[in-house]
Design a protein around this motif. Structure first.
Motif, PDB file in Angstrom:
ATOM      1  N   ASP A 103       0.844  -1.202   0.000  1.00  0.00           N
ATOM      2  CA  ASP A 103       0.000   0.000   0.000  1.00  0.00           C
ATOM      3  C   ASP A 103       0.876   1.247   0.000  1.00  0.00           C
ATOM      4  OD1 ASP A 103      -2.314  -1.414  -0.019  1.00  0.00           O
ATOM      5  OD2 ASP A 103      -2.805  -1.128   2.098  1.00  0.00           O
ATOM      6  N   LEU A 104       1.866   1.241   0.880  1.00  0.00           N
ATOM      7  CA  LEU A 104       2.759   2.398   0.978  1.00  0.00           C
ATOM      8  C   LEU A 104       3.502   2.593  -0.352  1.00  0.00           C
ATOM      9  CD1 LEU A 104       3.941   4.653   2.736  1.00  0.00           C
ATOM     10  CD2 LEU A 104       5.728   3.076   3.448  1.00  0.00           C
ATOM     11  N   ALA A 105       4.017   1.503  -0.896  1.00  0.00           N
ATOM     12  CA  ALA A 105       4.759   1.575  -2.163  1.00  0.00           C
ATOM     13  C   ALA A 105       3.876   2.149  -3.279  1.00  0.00           C
ATOM     14  CB  ALA A 105       5.273   0.194  -2.547  1.00  0.00           C
ATOM     15  N   PRO A 161       8.787  14.139  10.383  1.00  0.00           N
ATOM     16  CA  PRO A 161       8.344  15.006   9.281  1.00  0.00           C
ATOM     17  C   PRO A 161       9.100  14.718   7.980  1.00  0.00           C
ATOM     18  CG  PRO A 161       8.759  16.282  11.281  1.00  0.00           C
ATOM     19  CD  PRO A 161       9.269  14.902  11.546  1.00  0.00           C
ATOM     20  N   GLU A 162      10.335  14.178   8.095  1.00  0.00           N
ATOM     21  CA  GLU A 162      11.122  13.903   6.872  1.00  0.00           C
ATOM     22  C   GLU A 162      10.507  12.780   6.016  1.00  0.00           C
ATOM     23  OE1 GLU A 162      13.268  11.721  10.301  1.00  0.00           O
ATOM     24  OE2 GLU A 162      11.980  13.464  10.017  1.00  0.00           O
ATOM     25  N   LEU A 163       9.598  12.012   6.619  1.00  0.00           N
ATOM     26  CA  LEU A 163       8.906  10.951   5.864  1.00  0.00           C
ATOM     27  C   LEU A 163       8.090  11.571   4.725  1.00  0.00           C
ATOM     28  CD1 LEU A 163       7.817   8.083   5.389  1.00  0.00           C
ATOM     29  CD2 LEU A 163       6.268   8.398   7.315  1.00  0.00           C
ATOM     30  N   LYS A 164       7.569  12.773   4.994  1.00  0.00           N
ATOM     31  CA  LYS A 164       6.739  13.472   4.013  1.00  0.00           C
ATOM     32  C   LYS A 164       7.504  13.694   2.704  1.00  0.00           C
ATOM     33  CE  LYS A 164       3.929  17.688   3.948  1.00  0.00           C
ATOM     34  NZ  LYS A 164       4.504  18.139   2.678  1.00  0.00           N
ATOM     35  N   ALA A 165       8.778  14.074   2.813  1.00  0.00           N
ATOM     36  CA  ALA A 165       9.576  14.336   1.611  1.00  0.00           C
ATOM     37  C   ALA A 165       9.745  13.072   0.770  1.00  0.00           C
ATOM     38  CB  ALA A 165      10.947  14.883   2.016  1.00  0.00           C
ATOM     39  N   LEU A 166       9.935  11.943   1.444  1.00  0.00           N
ATOM     40  CA  LEU A 166      10.104  10.665   0.719  1.00  0.00           C
ATOM     41  C   LEU A 166       8.836  10.314  -0.063  1.00  0.00           C
ATOM     42  CD1 LEU A 166      11.797   8.451   3.507  1.00  0.00           C
ATOM     43  CD2 LEU A 166      12.922   9.757   1.703  1.00  0.00           C
ATOM     44  N   ILE A 167       7.687  10.553   0.579  1.00  0.00           N
ATOM     45  CA  ILE A 167       6.409  10.231  -0.079  1.00  0.00           C
ATOM     46  C   ILE A 167       6.159  11.216  -1.218  1.00  0.00           C
ATOM     47  CG2 ILE A 167       3.912  10.005   0.237  1.00  0.00           C
ATOM     48  CD1 ILE A 167       4.542   9.365   3.237  1.00  0.00           C
ATOM     49  N   ASP A 168       6.444  12.515  -0.950  1.00  0.00           N
ATOM     50  CA  ASP A 168       6.219  13.539  -1.984  1.00  0.00           C
ATOM     51  C   ASP A 168       7.004  13.221  -3.253  1.00  0.00           C
ATOM     52  OD1 ASP A 168       4.418  15.010  -0.528  1.00  0.00           O
ATOM     53  OD2 ASP A 168       5.927  16.349   0.346  1.00  0.00           O
ATOM     54  N   ARG A 169       8.199  12.650  -3.095  1.00  0.00           N
ATOM     55  CA  ARG A 169       8.956  12.323  -4.325  1.00  0.00           C
ATOM     56  C   ARG A 169       8.701  10.879  -4.780  1.00  0.00           C
ATOM     57  NH1 ARG A 169      14.382  13.028  -1.085  1.00  0.00           N
ATOM     58  NH2 ARG A 169      15.002  10.880  -0.641  1.00  0.00           N
ATOM     59  N   GLN A 170       7.629  10.297  -4.242  1.00  0.00           N
ATOM     60  CA  GLN A 170       7.138   8.970  -4.661  1.00  0.00           C
ATOM     61  C   GLN A 170       8.212   7.887  -4.574  1.00  0.00           C
ATOM     62  OE1 GLN A 170       4.835   9.136  -8.292  1.00  0.00           O
ATOM     63  NE2 GLN A 170       3.725  10.950  -7.613  1.00  0.00           N
ATOM     64  N   PHE A 171       9.035   7.960  -3.510  1.00  0.00           N
ATOM     65  CA  PHE A 171      10.080   6.961  -3.243  1.00  0.00           C
ATOM     66  C   PHE A 171      10.988   6.742  -4.458  1.00  0.00           C
ATOM     67  CE2 PHE A 171       6.189   5.535  -0.876  1.00  0.00           C
ATOM     68  CZ  PHE A 171       6.589   6.038   0.354  1.00  0.00           C
ATOM     69  N   SER A 172      11.362   7.860  -5.097  1.00  0.00           N
ATOM     70  CA  SER A 172      12.159   7.734  -6.331  1.00  0.00           C
ATOM     71  C   SER A 172      13.615   7.362  -6.050  1.00  0.00           C
ATOM     72  CB  SER A 172      12.068   9.021  -7.150  1.00  0.00           C
ATOM     73  OG  SER A 172      12.355  10.133  -6.307  1.00  0.00           O
ATOM     74  N   GLY A 173      14.089   7.662  -4.834  1.00  0.00           N
ATOM     75  CA  GLY A 173      15.474   7.294  -4.488  1.00  0.00           C
ATOM     76  C   GLY A 173      15.598   5.818  -4.159  1.00  0.00           C
ATOM     77  N   ASP A 174      16.807   5.267  -4.319  1.00  0.00           N
ATOM     78  CA  ASP A 174      17.047   3.832  -4.110  1.00  0.00           C
ATOM     79  C   ASP A 174      16.563   3.316  -2.762  1.00  0.00           C
ATOM     80  OD1 ASP A 174      18.002   3.451  -6.543  1.00  0.00           O
ATOM     81  OD2 ASP A 174      20.142   3.294  -6.014  1.00  0.00           O
ATOM     82  N   GLN A 175      16.911   4.050  -1.705  1.00  0.00           N
ATOM     83  CA  GLN A 175      16.609   3.567  -0.353  1.00  0.00           C
ATOM     84  C   GLN A 175      15.324   4.169   0.227  1.00  0.00           C
ATOM     85  OE1 GLN A 175      18.544   1.155   1.148  1.00  0.00           O
ATOM     86  NE2 GLN A 175      19.462   1.152  -0.900  1.00  0.00           N
ATOM     87  N   ASP A 176      14.625   4.969  -0.579  1.00  0.00           N
ATOM     88  CA  ASP A 176      13.478   5.719  -0.050  1.00  0.00           C
ATOM     89  C   ASP A 176      12.428   4.849   0.647  1.00  0.00           C
ATOM     90  OD1 ASP A 176      14.662   7.980  -0.917  1.00  0.00           O
ATOM     91  OD2 ASP A 176      13.063   8.616  -2.285  1.00  0.00           O
ATOM     92  N   LEU A 177      12.010   3.789  -0.036  1.00  0.00           N
ATOM     93  CA  LEU A 177      10.933   2.965   0.521  1.00  0.00           C
ATOM     94  C   LEU A 177      11.391   2.275   1.808  1.00  0.00           C
ATOM     95  CD1 LEU A 177       8.001   2.106   0.129  1.00  0.00           C
ATOM     96  CD2 LEU A 177       8.795   0.167  -1.199  1.00  0.00           C
ATOM     97  N   GLN A 197      13.702   3.270   3.857  1.00  0.00           N
ATOM     98  CA  GLN A 197      13.796   4.308   4.898  1.00  0.00           C
ATOM     99  C   GLN A 197      12.414   4.629   5.467  1.00  0.00           C
ATOM    100  OE1 GLN A 197      16.194   7.381   2.835  1.00  0.00           O
ATOM    101  NE2 GLN A 197      16.748   8.040   4.893  1.00  0.00           N
ATOM    102  N   ALA A 198      11.454   4.788   4.574  1.00  0.00           N
ATOM    103  CA  ALA A 198      10.080   5.117   4.990  1.00  0.00           C
ATOM    104  C   ALA A 198       9.541   4.014   5.900  1.00  0.00           C
ATOM    105  CB  ALA A 198       9.190   5.272   3.764  1.00  0.00           C
ATOM    106  N   LEU A 199       9.796   2.760   5.482  1.00  0.00           N
ATOM    107  CA  LEU A 199       9.316   1.620   6.272  1.00  0.00           C
ATOM    108  C   LEU A 199       9.912   1.623   7.667  1.00  0.00           C
ATOM    109  CD1 LEU A 199       9.199  -1.452   3.885  1.00  0.00           C
ATOM    110  CD2 LEU A 199       7.363  -0.519   5.273  1.00  0.00           C
ATOM    111  N   SER A 200      11.219   1.869   7.756  1.00  0.00           N
ATOM    112  CA  SER A 200      11.829   1.819   9.081  1.00  0.00           C
ATOM    113  C   SER A 200      11.349   2.981   9.950  1.00  0.00           C
ATOM    114  CB  SER A 200      13.354   1.738   8.998  1.00  0.00           C
ATOM    115  OG  SER A 200      13.850   2.934   8.474  1.00  0.00           O
ATOM    116  N   MET A 201      11.007   4.125   9.326  1.00  0.00           N
ATOM    117  CA  MET A 201      10.444   5.238  10.105  1.00  0.00           C
ATOM    118  C   MET A 201       9.098   4.837  10.706  1.00  0.00           C
ATOM    119  SD  MET A 201      11.195   8.669   7.910  1.00  0.00           S
ATOM    120  CE  MET A 201      12.798   8.911   7.160  1.00  0.00           C
ATOM    121  N   VAL A 202       8.270   4.195   9.890  1.00  0.00           N
ATOM    122  CA  VAL A 202       6.949   3.781  10.390  1.00  0.00           C
ATOM    123  C   VAL A 202       7.116   2.748  11.501  1.00  0.00           C
ATOM    124  CG1 VAL A 202       4.762   2.652   9.806  1.00  0.00           C
ATOM    125  CG2 VAL A 202       5.779   4.271   8.193  1.00  0.00           C
ATOM    126  N   ARG A 203       8.003   1.777  11.247  1.00  0.00           N
ATOM    127  CA  ARG A 203       8.135   0.661  12.197  1.00  0.00           C
ATOM    128  C   ARG A 203       8.820   1.062  13.502  1.00  0.00           C
ATOM    129  NH1 ARG A 203       9.589  -3.578   7.387  1.00  0.00           N
ATOM    130  NH2 ARG A 203       7.447  -4.225   6.937  1.00  0.00           N
TER     131      ARG A 203
END
Length: 323
Positions: A234-236, A252-268, A270-276
Motif C-alpha cells: 500500500d505504501l509503495a 516530518p522527513e517521511l513526508k519528503a520521501l512520499i512527496d517524491r514517490q520513493f524515487s530514491g534507491d533507499q526511499d521505501l 527508509q520510509a518503512l523503518s520510520m513507520v516501524r
C-alpha cells in the motif's frame, strides 16, 4: 483463536444455501459472464459480510427464523461485495485473490469489468424486487460509496496534504459502507425502531473501520503469505494509511520521501523503518481497538441468542488478526 467458521456457526447452513442460491440467481446469461461468476463464488472466501446479515436477521427474529427477504438481502450483499472485488483487482492489477486466479487474469480485463458490472446490475435488480424503498436506498448508496472510495484512493495517491478524515472517509466507502448499510437494511426488514436501526448501522460502520485499520497495520507488520500480496505494497503504491499519518507526525522527513514517490534507491526502505520504529503501529492498534469497542457497544441491546453472541465476538475476531 476462534476461526471464522466457528464464528459463523449459527448460520453455517444458511451460508451453504446462500452459495447454491447465488449460482442459480446469476442465471444462464452470457457463458463467459457465467463462467466468471461461477469462478468467483467457488473461490472460497470467508463470507463474513453475508454472514453478518444472516446473524443480525436471526438475532432480530423472535423465533430465530429467517424470512425469504432476509436471505435475499444476504445474497445481494455478497453480490455487491464480489462485484467490487472484481473491479478492485482490475484497478490494482492483482493476479490472484485468495490464492485463485483473478477474473481478469483468467479471462481479460474487459471481461472482468463487464462481469463486475453484470453482478452490480444483478444485485440492483434483486434489490428492486425486495419492494422496500428504504432498503433500495441503503444498498444503492453502498454501490455509490464503493466507486467513490476507489476514485478517492486513486486521487490521493502520494498526497501528504490530505487529512486523516479523508483517509477515514475513504476507508468507510471502501470497507465499512457495505457492512453498515446492509446491517441497517436487515433491521429495516425486521421493522426495527429508528434507534435500533442506528445501532445496527453503527455496529457495521465501526466494525468495518476496525477491519480496514487492522488491514492497514498488517500492511506493515504482516508476512507476504498472511497478506496475499507483498508487504508494504500500500505504501509503495502511495496509499497513505493511519500508520503513515502517525509516523509523519513523529518523522516530518517521511513526508519528503512520499512527496517524491520513493524515487530514491533507499526511499521505501527508509520510509518503512520510520513507520516501524515510531509509535505509529501501537497508536493505530489503539484506533482499531476503539472502533471494535464501539461496534460491540452498538448492539448490546439485542436479545441474547447464539447469533447475538457471534456478533459480539466479531470485533475481537477482527482484532485477533493482529496477534
Amino acid at each position: 483463536m476462534i476461526t471464522v467458521t466457528e464464528l459463523l456457526a449459527p448460520v453455517e447452513n444458511d451460508l451453504e444455501t446462500l452459495l447454491s442460491d447465488l449460482r442459480s440467481l446469476i442465471g444462464a446469461g452470457h457463458p463467459i459472464l457465467q463462467a466468471a461468476a461461477e469462478h468467483l463464488f467457488s473461490a472460497g472466501g470467508k463470507r463474513i459480510r453475508p454472514g453478518i446479515v444472516l446473524l443480525i436477521s436471526r438475532a432480530l427474529a423472535s423465533d430465530g427464523e429467517l424470512s425469504a427477504r432476509h436471505r435475499r438481502l444476504a445474497e445481494i450483499t455478497e453480490m455487491i461485495h464480489t462485484a467490487s472485488l472484481v473491479h478492485d483487482d482490475v484497478v490494482d492489477e492483482a493476479s490472484t485473490r485468495r490464492g485463485v486466479a483473478t477474473v481478469h487474469s483468467r479471462f481479460d480485463a474487459r471481461v472482468a469489468v463487464l462481469a463486475g458490472d453484470f453482478l452490480f446490475a444483478q444485485a440492483s435488480w434483486h434489490l428492486a424486487n425486495l419492494d422496500d424503498l428504504d432498503v433500495v436506498k441503503l444498498l444503492s448508496r453502498v454501490i455509490m460509496d464503493l466507486a467513490d472510495g476507489e476514485v478517492k484512493q486513486g486521487l490521493y495517491r502520494y498526497e501528504t496534504g490530505q487529512s486523516f478524515e479523508t483517509y477515514l472517509e475513504k476507508s468507510y466507502c471502501k470497507t465499512a459502507s457495505l457492512i453498515a448499510n446492509s446491517s441497517r437494511a436487515a433491521g429495516v426488514l425486521s421493522a426495527c425502531s429508528e434507534v435500533q436501526l442506528d445501532g445496527l448501522y453503527q455496529f457495521g460502520r465501526q466494525l468495518g473501520l476496525a477491519f480496514q485499520v487492522v488491514d492497514d497495520i498488517l500492511d506493515f507488520t504482516g508476512s507476504e503469505q498472511q497478506l496475499g500480496k507483498p508487504a508494504a505494497s500500500d505504501l509503495a503504491s502511495g496509499y497513505l494509511t493511519a500508520p503513515c499519518f502517525y509516523a509523519m507526525e513523529e518523522h516530518p522527513e517521511l513526508k519528503a520521501l512520499i512527496d517524491r514517490q520513493f524515487s530514491g534507491d533507499q526511499d521505501l526502505d527508509q520510509a518503512l523503518s520510520m513507520v516501524r520504529s515510531s509509535k505509529a503501529i501501537p497508536r493505530t492498534r489503539e484506533l482499531a481497538e476503539t472502533f471494535a469497542r464501539e461496534s460491540r457497544e452498538a448492539i448490546a441491546w439485542l436479545p441474547d441468542s447464539p447469533s447475538k453472541r457471534a456478533l459480539m465476538e466479531l470485533p475481537d475476531f477482527v482484532l485477533s488478526r493482529l496477534y
